[in-house]
Write a protein that holds these residues in place. Structure first.
Motif, PDB file in Angstrom:
ATOM      1  N   LYS A 402       0.813  -1.220   0.000  1.00 37.58           N
ATOM      2  CA  LYS A 402       0.000   0.000   0.000  1.00 37.58           C
ATOM      3  C   LYS A 402       0.851   1.276   0.000  1.00 37.58           C
ATOM      4  O   LYS A 402       0.558   2.232  -0.735  1.00 37.58           O
ATOM      5  N   LEU A 403       1.917   1.314   0.784  1.00 39.17           N
ATOM      6  CA  LEU A 403       2.758   2.514   0.861  1.00 39.17           C
ATOM      7  C   LEU A 403       3.541   2.725  -0.437  1.00 39.17           C
ATOM      8  O   LEU A 403       3.687   3.851  -0.909  1.00 39.17           O
ATOM      9  N   GLN A 404       4.038   1.643  -1.027  1.00 42.25           N
ATOM     10  CA  GLN A 404       4.847   1.743  -2.241  1.00 42.25           C
ATOM     11  C   GLN A 404       3.978   1.930  -3.484  1.00 42.25           C
ATOM     12  O   GLN A 404       4.429   2.517  -4.475  1.00 42.25           O
ATOM     13  N   ALA A 405       2.734   1.456  -3.429  1.00 36.21           N
ATOM     14  CA  ALA A 405       1.842   1.580  -4.590  1.00 36.21           C
ATOM     15  C   ALA A 405       1.531   3.036  -4.913  1.00 36.21           C
ATOM     16  O   ALA A 405       1.156   3.354  -6.048  1.00 36.21           O
ATOM     17  N   LYS A 406       1.718   3.940  -3.950  1.00 41.29           N
ATOM     18  CA  LYS A 406       1.502   5.366  -4.208  1.00 41.29           C
ATOM     19  C   LYS A 406       2.459   5.892  -5.274  1.00 41.29           C
ATOM     20  O   LYS A 406       2.169   6.863  -5.967  1.00 41.29           O
ATOM     21  N   ASN A 407       3.608   5.219  -5.406  1.00 44.92           N
ATOM     22  CA  ASN A 407       4.594   5.594  -6.416  1.00 44.92           C
ATOM     23  C   ASN A 407       4.584   4.643  -7.613  1.00 44.92           C
ATOM     24  O   ASN A 407       5.523   4.627  -8.413  1.00 44.92           O
ATOM     25  N   GLY A 408       3.535   3.836  -7.704  1.00 42.56           N
ATOM     26  CA  GLY A 408       3.410   2.933  -8.843  1.00 42.56           C
ATOM     27  C   GLY A 408       4.194   1.646  -8.711  1.00 42.56           C
ATOM     28  O   GLY A 408       4.326   0.889  -9.670  1.00 42.56           O
ATOM     29  N   ARG A 463      13.185   2.175  -0.088  1.00 38.64           N
ATOM     30  CA  ARG A 463      13.760   3.493  -0.394  1.00 38.64           C
ATOM     31  C   ARG A 463      13.803   3.738  -1.901  1.00 38.64           C
ATOM     32  O   ARG A 463      13.497   4.831  -2.383  1.00 38.64           O
ATOM     33  N   GLU A 464      14.172   2.704  -2.641  1.00 42.01           N
ATOM     34  CA  GLU A 464      14.210   2.824  -4.105  1.00 42.01           C
ATOM     35  C   GLU A 464      12.819   3.113  -4.660  1.00 42.01           C
ATOM     36  O   GLU A 464      12.676   3.863  -5.634  1.00 42.01           O
ATOM     37  N   ALA A 465      11.806   2.515  -4.052  1.00 40.10           N
ATOM     38  CA  ALA A 465      10.433   2.732  -4.518  1.00 40.10           C
ATOM     39  C   ALA A 465      10.046   4.200  -4.384  1.00 40.10           C
ATOM     40  O   ALA A 465       9.210   4.698  -5.154  1.00 40.10           O
ATOM     41  N   GLU A 466      10.631   4.889  -3.434  1.00 41.57           N
ATOM     42  CA  GLU A 466      10.368   6.321  -3.265  1.00 41.57           C
ATOM     43  C   GLU A 466      11.251   7.174  -4.167  1.00 41.57           C
ATOM     44  O   GLU A 466      10.795   8.125  -4.790  1.00 41.57           O
TER      45      GLU A 466
END
Length: 515
Positions: A402-408, A463-466
């Motif tokens: 859910k947190l990482q899906a904000k960045n696709g 971190r990479e996901a952000e």
């Protein structure tokens, strides 16, 4: 592993294979041989005359290679895959633990490995003793009354258990119509119920990821044959109201089937038979360290209470008055044989070796270590990834993307990126009750050092996901093949090699005709 940061410009995703792949057909050359048979020293036999038209005279196209080419081909293939001997398999639900080598040594002892299932019982007392010991061990561990070792896998055990439930209800004049299955169950459960002729009724979980007792009471009626309950569930949660669940079912004449695939969270700590389970299966490859998947074959024994014992598959090992062991085929209420001979005997040997090597205290310790490892990961990663259920975890923990899906970035992307850090991916998008599930099960096999490497890798991926989501979205980058077109691979699988062929006329002509 986790300290190696694969950053930089992501490679473009591709769906084609490396043109330098070591394909055996491409290396084939007429006349090459990897062996030479000795001259025939007995009269030749005309197989066609002896066996008739069933004998195949055209053996098809086979590559012609030298010994060193064959050795290198299969050795290279082995390096393209991942293995538990190389690192951690954090696959949730699958329980990919280490298989001790002593198990393999015992299974290869001459009197065990070379025993034939058709040899007389008088010459099979050792093998029958192994079967009986394994059955007795499972009875003690589960708190049940009887077992069969015939089923060849967990889903096969489910099938056997539900057939027994059906036979039990039929013996009372009504097979009943439906089976209840929670939304947190293993996916094989509804398939098994349908194959056995039952309607499937979906039972929703409550806010804690457990069975909703009010909903269960509403749904159970005289048409209900059983509830198929995975416990601990696929979110790694123990059903704390399991005794109440059993009482609700039994009050309506229904039975409680427990999917024991996650029994590695209970061995030595709790016995399903003590809290109302009527029948269950276990997975020897998950809980008792026999080979899993491609290293199989598997084994999915079924344990049951006394009321279901008459319906167990035949034959069963019994003790004669003189103390010797025999196979009992005279079981008129049996659901019948579900496997050739007595099941996958080699798996019984390995599992029994594991049980005897650990003993009661050791088995309890493996359970405690598995639960400790999962909760260590949970504590270290909570906040980095969304934890959809706050209920206490047992042997596995389920996060979401859910947190990482904000960045696709989705769970599948992070699973593929984990490969770049030297780990096999966790279980992706399962259980279905959790959107974007990240299901992690470390098992008792892993040390704290290995767990820390996995935790560091997952934190770096977060971190990479952000900071660079494209890097994660196009992973993996260090594997022999880049990201594949999974949809096409699933819908249009290529299951046979189709060329290009070696450049010599006979092989080219034959292969083109064959394909």
């Amino acid at each position: 592993m986790a300290d190696e940061k694969f950053v930089g410009t992501p490679k473009k995703a591709t769906t084609h294979t490396n043109q330098n792949e070591d394909l055996m057909f491409e290396k084939s050359s007429p006349g090459k041989k990897a062996y030479r048979l000795a001259e025939l020293d007995v009269p030749a036999i005309d197989a066609v005359a002896l066996l008739g038209s069933e004998v195949r005279t055209d053996l098809g196209v086979m590559p012609e290679l030298s010994e060193i080419e064959i050795i290198r081909h299969f050795t290279r293939l082995s390096t393209w895959n991942y293995a538990i001997d190389l690192g951690m398999y954090p696959l949730g639900s699958c329980t990919m633990k280490y298989n001790p080598r002593v198990n393999e040594t015992v299974a290869r002892l001459e009197g065990i490995a070379e025993a034939h299932p058709y040899q007389p019982e008088s010459l099979s007392q050792g093998c029958l003793t192994i079967i009986k010991m394994m059955k007795d061990v499972l009875v003690e561990i589960t708190g049940m009354d009887a077992t069969t070792l015939q089923p060849a896998a967990g889903a096969h055990g489910e099938f056997t258990g539900i057939l027994m439930i059906r036979a039990y209800h039929e013996s009372h004049g009504n097979a009943r119509k439906k089976i209840l299955i929670p939304d947190s169950a293993h996916g094989t459960n509804p398939a098994t119920a349908a194959v056995c002729g039952y309607e499937v009724a979906n039972l929703k979980s409550n806010a804690h990821g457990m069975v909703d007792l009010d909903e269960l009471e509403r749904m159970v009626d005289e048409d209900t044959a059983a509830l198929m309950l995975t416990n601990p569930s696929t979110i790694g949660v123990f059903e704390s109201d399991i005794k109440k669940i059993a009482d609700i079912l039994h009050a309506k004449g229904a039975l409680l089937y427990m999917d024991g695939a996650n029994m590695n969270a209970l061995v030595g700590k709790a016995r399903p038979g003590d809290f109302g389970v009527d029948v269950m299966h276990l997975n020897l490859h998950k809980t008792f360290s026999t080979p899993h998947g491609g290293g199989g074959p598997g084994s999915g024994p079924v344990a049951c209470k006394k009321i279901l014992e008459p319906f167990l598959p035949a034959p069963l090992v019994v003790t004669r008055p003189d103390g010797s062991l025999s196979m009992d085929y005279d079981r008129p209420q049996s659901v019948g044989r579900v496997r050739m001979f007595y099941g996958n005997f080699g798996m019984f040997v390995r599992a029994l070796a594991y049980v005897l090597a650990n003993g009661p205290d050791g088995l309890r310790q493996t359970t405690e270590d598995a639960v400790l490892n999962a909760n260590y990961i949970r504590a270290k990663l909570e906040g980095t990834f969304e934890l959809p259920y706050k209920t206490q975890s047992l042997h596995e923990v389920v996060f979401s993307d859910k947190l990482q899906a904000k960045n696709g970035v989705k769970t599948g992307d992070m699973g593929k990126r984990l490969i770049d850090y030297g780990f096999h991916a966790y279980t992706v998008s399962f259980p279905l009750v959790v959107q974007g599930a990240m299901m992690i099960e470390p098992t008792e096999s892993e040390s704290r050092e290995e767990l820390d490497l996995l935790i560091d890798a997952l934190k770096q991926i977060a971190r990479e996901a952000e900071e660079n989501p494209e890097l994660v979205q196009t992973a993996p980058h260090t594997t022999r093949l880049q990201r594949l077109d999974e949809t096409t691979a699933a819908r249009k699988p290529i299951l046979r090699w189709k060329g290009p062929v070696a450049p010599h006329p006979v092989l080219v002509d034959t292969v083109e005709k064959e394909w």
